[in-house]
Design an enzyme around this catalytic site. Structure first.
Site, PDB file in Angstrom:
ATOM      1  N   ASP A   1       0.847  -1.206   0.000  1.00  0.00           N
ATOM      2  CA  ASP A   1       0.000   0.000   0.000  1.00  0.00           C
ATOM      3  C   ASP A   1       0.881   1.256   0.000  1.00  0.00           C
ATOM      4  O   ASP A   1       0.805   2.102   0.894  1.00  0.00           O
ATOM      5  CB  ASP A   1      -0.946   0.010   1.215  1.00  0.00           C
TER       6      ASP A   1
ATOM      7  N   ASP B   1       6.756   1.152   1.806  1.00  0.00           N
ATOM      8  CA  ASP B   1       6.444   0.094   0.832  1.00  0.00           C
ATOM      9  C   ASP B   1       7.296   0.293  -0.425  1.00  0.00           C
ATOM     10  O   ASP B   1       7.820  -0.654  -1.010  1.00  0.00           O
ATOM     11  CB  ASP B   1       4.987   0.158   0.407  1.00  0.00           C
TER      12      ASP B   1
ATOM     13  N   ASN C   1      -2.406   2.960   3.367  1.00  0.00           N
ATOM     14  CA  ASN C   1      -1.897   4.295   3.717  1.00  0.00           C
ATOM     15  C   ASN C   1      -2.715   5.390   3.034  1.00  0.00           C
ATOM     16  O   ASN C   1      -2.965   6.447   3.612  1.00  0.00           O
ATOM     17  CB  ASN C   1      -0.436   4.419   3.281  1.00  0.00           C
TER      18      ASN C   1
ATOM     19  N   THR D   1       2.822  -6.058   2.884  1.00  0.00           N
ATOM     20  CA  THR D   1       3.391  -4.925   3.625  1.00  0.00           C
ATOM     21  C   THR D   1       2.349  -3.841   3.892  1.00  0.00           C
ATOM     22  O   THR D   1       2.691  -2.700   4.226  1.00  0.00           O
ATOM     23  CB  THR D   1       4.579  -4.302   2.865  1.00  0.00           C
TER      24      THR D   1
ATOM     25  N   PHE E   1      -0.959  -0.177  12.493  1.00  0.00           N
ATOM     26  CA  PHE E   1      -1.853   0.267  11.421  1.00  0.00           C
ATOM     27  C   PHE E   1      -2.328  -0.871  10.517  1.00  0.00           C
ATOM     28  O   PHE E   1      -3.536  -1.017  10.293  1.00  0.00           O
ATOM     29  CB  PHE E   1      -1.137   1.335  10.585  1.00  0.00           C
ATOM     30  N   ASN E   2      -1.425  -1.656   9.949  1.00  0.00           N
ATOM     31  CA  ASN E   2      -1.830  -2.680   8.982  1.00  0.00           C
ATOM     32  C   ASN E   2      -2.857  -3.637   9.564  1.00  0.00           C
ATOM     33  O   ASN E   2      -3.830  -4.010   8.902  1.00  0.00           O
ATOM     34  CB  ASN E   2      -0.616  -3.471   8.483  1.00  0.00           C
TER      35      ASN E   2
ATOM     36  N   HIS F   1       9.682   0.338   8.056  1.00  0.00           N
ATOM     37  CA  HIS F   1       8.872  -0.845   8.344  1.00  0.00           C
ATOM     38  C   HIS F   1       8.961  -1.909   7.241  1.00  0.00           C
ATOM     39  O   HIS F   1       9.475  -2.996   7.452  1.00  0.00           O
ATOM     40  CB  HIS F   1       7.390  -0.454   8.482  1.00  0.00           C
ATOM     41  N   ASP F   2       8.439  -1.592   6.075  1.00  0.00           N
ATOM     42  CA  ASP F   2       8.193  -2.623   5.070  1.00  0.00           C
ATOM     43  C   ASP F   2       9.448  -3.252   4.470  1.00  0.00           C
ATOM     44  O   ASP F   2       9.464  -4.453   4.181  1.00  0.00           O
ATOM     45  CB  ASP F   2       7.288  -2.071   3.961  1.00  0.00           C
TER      46      ASP F   2
END
Ligand code: RIB
Ligand code: CA
Length: 315
Positions: A11, A16, A41, A127, A169-170, A243-244
């Site tokens: 996303d 990402d 996102n 992700t 969030f995810n 993060h991703d």
């Protein structure tokens, strides 16, 4: 050794985007069968456009990009423009990408690709919110036979929540999909905030990236120079958590990470703690050990890998 076949479900989102660059920098290790996009996102029409932009920047207009679910399985969509900007990839100038959007729906692509694949040969790398993959598994559980492993970014244990006090969030966006994925019965490597908050894009690290001197590295540095603002202000730390890219970095260099097999359960009903990931790290329950929870990373080694791979694009 043949490259690992992967489907990246994302996303974009700046982080990402960096994960996509990392995946496309390793054709000898990773064969990207397709990139599926999901609302997260920012809305789906932007996440698919952003994905195709990154393929253009990486010189991969041949990459097969699919648009998937535009809302979670059961809940209303929530987004994160306050972190990623209204484009989702603030930091780089938006353009109309050449990389085409495939007509096939992402969920159909996932189902059809896995149905046709041999047993245990495809790695799924979500992700973003796991709506596409959760929907595909619910529609046709038999596709899981073809899944070697799922390497996901989502959840949190000690770090607590980043979108709510208790949810990452995810998983918060689509806790029902996350629950399906984490309990699908195939090996799951779960990258949560506990590990991603250890790889902060500090000014020194962004400068290293900019020093690579090609358009992929420049785009990465430009995006990270925007992406860090919210987390820096919120946490008082320097730089945003990458993060991703931790998912793809694990595929390329699992030795950089520490993991522990344990249970991860998702809260799908409580209004107060919806999307919370209860990680039984100390095995205090008899819940099934359904994930390999990632809890530590060699941050310098991670950024060495990222800089090395961004240089692969030339310049
Ligand atoms: O909580 C971090 C996750 O949410 C990352 O995947 C980021 O891109 C957003 O999707
Ligand atoms: Ca994401």
């Amino acid at each position: 050794m043949a490259p690992r076949k992967v489907i990246i479900d994302c996303d974009p989102g700046q982080d990402d985007a960096v994960a996509l660059f990392l995946a496309m920098s390793a054709p000898d290790e990773l064969e990207v069968l397709g990139v599926t996009t999901v609302a997260g996102n920012v809305p789906l029409e932007l996440t698919q456009r952003n994905t195709r932009m990154m393929c253009d920047i990486a010189g991969r207009p041949d990459m097969r990009v699919y648009a998937g679910c535009d809302k979670p399985m059961q809940l209303e969509a929530i987004t994160a423009e306050y972190i990623h900007g209204n484009t989702g990839i603030d930091g780089v100038d938006v353009f109309d990408p050449e990389t085409p959007l495939q007509e096939t729906h992402a969920v159909d692509f996932i189902v059809e690709t896995l149905r046709a694949a041999e047993e245990g040969t495809v790695t799924l790398v979500p992700t973003g919110p796991m709506t596409n993959i959760g929907t595909a598994i619910k529609r046709d559980p038999g596709i899981l036979d073809a899944v070697d492993r799922i390497v996901s970014m989502g959840g949190a244990m000690r770090e607590g929540g980043n979108r709510s006090p208790s949810a990452e969030f995810n998983v918060l966006v689509d806790p029902h999909a996350a629950e399906i994925v984490y309990n699908c019965g195939r090996p799951v490597t779960a990258m949560g905030l506990d590990v991603t908050h250890q790889v902060l894009s500090t000014r020194e690290r962004v400068a290293r990236i900019r020093g690579v001197g090609n358009k992929v590295a420049d785009a990465t540095a430009d995006m990270l120079s925007f992406f860090h603002r919210y987390d820096t202000k919120k946490y008082g730390s320097e730089g945003a958590p990458l993060h991703d890219p931790c998912t793809v970095a694990w595929l390329l260099r699992p030795d950089l990470f520490e993991t522990k097999v344990c249970n991860l359960s998702v809260e799908t009903t409580s209004e107060l703690t919806l999307g919370h990931t209860a990680v039984d790290f100390w095995h205090v329950t008899d819940r099934p050990h359904n994930v390999e929870w990632t809890y530590a990373v060699d941050a310098e080694g991670f950024y060495d890998l990222l800089v090395e791979r961004l240089a692969w694009f030339g310049g």
